[in-house]
Write a protein that holds these residues in place. Structure first.
Motif, PDB file in Angstrom:
ATOM      1  N   LYS A 105       0.048  -8.662   2.996  1.00  0.00           N
ATOM      2  CA  LYS A 105       0.404  -7.332   2.511  1.00  0.00           C
ATOM      3  C   LYS A 105       1.879  -7.081   2.799  1.00  0.00           C
ATOM      4  O   LYS A 105       2.342  -7.266   3.927  1.00  0.00           O
TER       5      LYS A 105
ATOM      6  N   GLU B 172       3.049  -0.547   0.650  1.00  0.00           N
ATOM      7  CA  GLU B 172       2.044   0.407   0.180  1.00  0.00           C
ATOM      8  C   GLU B 172       2.776   1.650  -0.289  1.00  0.00           C
ATOM      9  O   GLU B 172       3.607   2.199   0.444  1.00  0.00           O
TER      10      GLU B 172
ATOM     11  N   TYR C 167       1.365  -8.990  -1.617  1.00  0.00           N
ATOM     12  CA  TYR C 167       0.668  -7.964  -2.396  1.00  0.00           C
ATOM     13  C   TYR C 167       1.115  -6.557  -2.029  1.00  0.00           C
ATOM     14  O   TYR C 167       1.560  -6.287  -0.916  1.00  0.00           O
TER      15      TYR C 167
ATOM     16  N   PHE D  82      -0.154  -2.567  -2.077  1.00  0.00           N
ATOM     17  CA  PHE D  82      -1.279  -1.636  -2.148  1.00  0.00           C
ATOM     18  C   PHE D  82      -0.805  -0.405  -2.916  1.00  0.00           C
ATOM     19  O   PHE D  82       0.033   0.361  -2.436  1.00  0.00           O
TER      20      PHE D  82
ATOM     21  N   ARG E  50      -0.609   3.203  -4.738  1.00  0.00           N
ATOM     22  CA  ARG E  50      -1.023   4.584  -4.528  1.00  0.00           C
ATOM     23  C   ARG E  50      -0.665   5.416  -5.768  1.00  0.00           C
ATOM     24  O   ARG E  50       0.176   4.994  -6.579  1.00  0.00           O
TER      25      ARG E  50
ATOM     26  N   ASP F 143      -2.788  -4.634  -5.439  1.00  0.00           N
ATOM     27  CA  ASP F 143      -4.047  -4.313  -4.765  1.00  0.00           C
ATOM     28  C   ASP F 143      -4.493  -2.936  -5.259  1.00  0.00           C
ATOM     29  O   ASP F 143      -3.933  -1.909  -4.879  1.00  0.00           O
TER      30      ASP F 143
ATOM     31  N   GLU G  13      -7.159  -0.272  -5.186  1.00  0.00           N
ATOM     32  CA  GLU G  13      -8.324   0.241  -4.464  1.00  0.00           C
ATOM     33  C   GLU G  13      -8.362   1.764  -4.418  1.00  0.00           C
ATOM     34  O   GLU G  13      -9.400   2.342  -4.058  1.00  0.00           O
ATOM     35  N   ASP G  14      -7.261   2.418  -4.742  1.00  0.00           N
ATOM     36  CA  ASP G  14      -7.172   3.874  -4.678  1.00  0.00           C
ATOM     37  C   ASP G  14      -7.722   4.471  -5.976  1.00  0.00           C
ATOM     38  O   ASP G  14      -7.223   4.162  -7.074  1.00  0.00           O
TER      39      ASP G  14
ATOM     40  N   CYS H 274      -8.997  -6.414  -7.031  1.00  0.00           N
ATOM     41  CA  CYS H 274      -9.836  -5.227  -6.989  1.00  0.00           C
ATOM     42  C   CYS H 274     -11.248  -5.637  -6.608  1.00  0.00           C
ATOM     43  O   CYS H 274     -11.606  -6.826  -6.669  1.00  0.00           O
TER      44      CYS H 274
END
Length: 307
Positions: free
Chosen positions: A27, A30, A56, A58, A60, A86, A88-89, A117
């Motif tokens: 990671k 983000e 990667y 993340f 938002r 990534d 996921e949100d 995902c």
């Protein structure tokens, strides 16, 4: 599958075990305000082990362009490295996901850009089936290498046992993964040098174009990936069927290229043995190639079957 890897973030050590690992995802960022404090050390540790490295982000809610710029400003990219979004949100839409990946591909054309995902996002939130250069699917309830989707995948996160996310990749070995990841060396292939007649090229093109039709039946992946309540699947499937036709043509040409290469390798041997000349063998090879192309064209024009 023997190509194994893990993904790590700030929760994991910077000296994680690399035994048996072909790739490591780390990671990086983000949103637009967080950088993994162990990112640099974890990347260096993975590189030292000879693993293929992935970075990667993340994602938002917010500006996709700003998040991509933030990610690229902090990612320590080298040739052969992979990138990933990534997703996921739940506040990030499918359109946002597509925007980020497409922009990353445009800005970093020599790097593979993947989508990560989980199963729920892929089956129930995604509406385009777009995953950039490949789908990295999280399905820990499935056996390694057998995620519960029908869409092509590149990596499968199958376990988080012991606090470590474990993955397998759909490649024969580390060398194959490295060749795929390094777009600067894998962009040129043997079929680039294949020569065919104008008539044969037109026949193949016509067959590919003929594939660009939406059948009345459900799409091939409707039993899984397309069962998403997507009322606009028809347009997406039209594009997909065209791509499937192109892939079928390229697969056929690749096989034909291999056959021609094999025939060429015996020309000199047969000629040197006497009884047949190199010209005669070459003529036979060309006749075989024409027959194979005709068969390819016929097969491509055959009606598509439902999956």
């Amino acid at each position: 599958m023997t190509v194994k890897g893990i993904d790590v973030a700030s929760y994991q050590s910077s000296t994680f075990s690399t035994s048996g690992l072909a790739f490591v995802w780390v990671k990086c960022t983000e949103g637009t305000g967080y950088v993994n404090p162990r990112y640099s050390a974890q990347i260096a540790h993975a590189r030292a082990a000879g693993a293929v490295v992935g970075h990667y982000h993340f994602v938002r809610p917010g500006s996709m362009s700003a998040q991509l710029a933030y990610f690229l400003a902090h990612a320590d990219l080298r040739a052969g490295d992979m990138l990933c979004l990534d997703w996921e949100d739940t506040g990030v839409s499918c359109a946002d996901k597509d925007t980020w990946i497409k922009a990353a591909q445009a800005k970093q054309p020599t790097h593979r850009v993947l989508l990560y995902c989980n199963l729920d996002f892929w089956l129930h939130r995604d509406t385009t089936s777009f995953a950039g250069d490949g789908l990295w699917i999280a399905d820990p309830s499935a056996t390694a290498g057998s995620p519960r989707i029908t869409h092509p995948w590149v990596m499968h996160q199958y376990s988080s046992a012991g606090g470590t996310d474990r993955n397998v990749a759909a490649f024969a070995d580390l060398a194959a993964l490295k060749a795929w990841a390094n777009k600067t060396t894998s962009s040129s292939t043997e079929e680039d040098t294949l020569t065919i007649s104008d008539a044969d090229a037109k026949k193949i093109a016509a067959a590919v174009i003929a594939c660009d039709a939406v059948p009345a039946a459900r799409p091939p992946y409707a039993n899984d990936d397309y069962a998403k309540g997507n009322t606009t699947w028809t347009l997406g499937y039209s594009e997909q069927t065209s791509n499937e036709g192109i892939r079928k043509a390229l697969d056929g040409i690749t096989k034909l290229t291999a056959q021609l290469a094999a025939l060429s390798s015996v020309v000199a041997k047969l000629a040197s043995g006497g009884g047949i000349t190199a010209e005669q063998v070459q003529a036979a090879a060309e006749a075989g190639a024409q027959a194979a192309l005709a068969e390819l064209g016929d097969r491509l024009q055959a009606p598509a079957t439902d999956a």
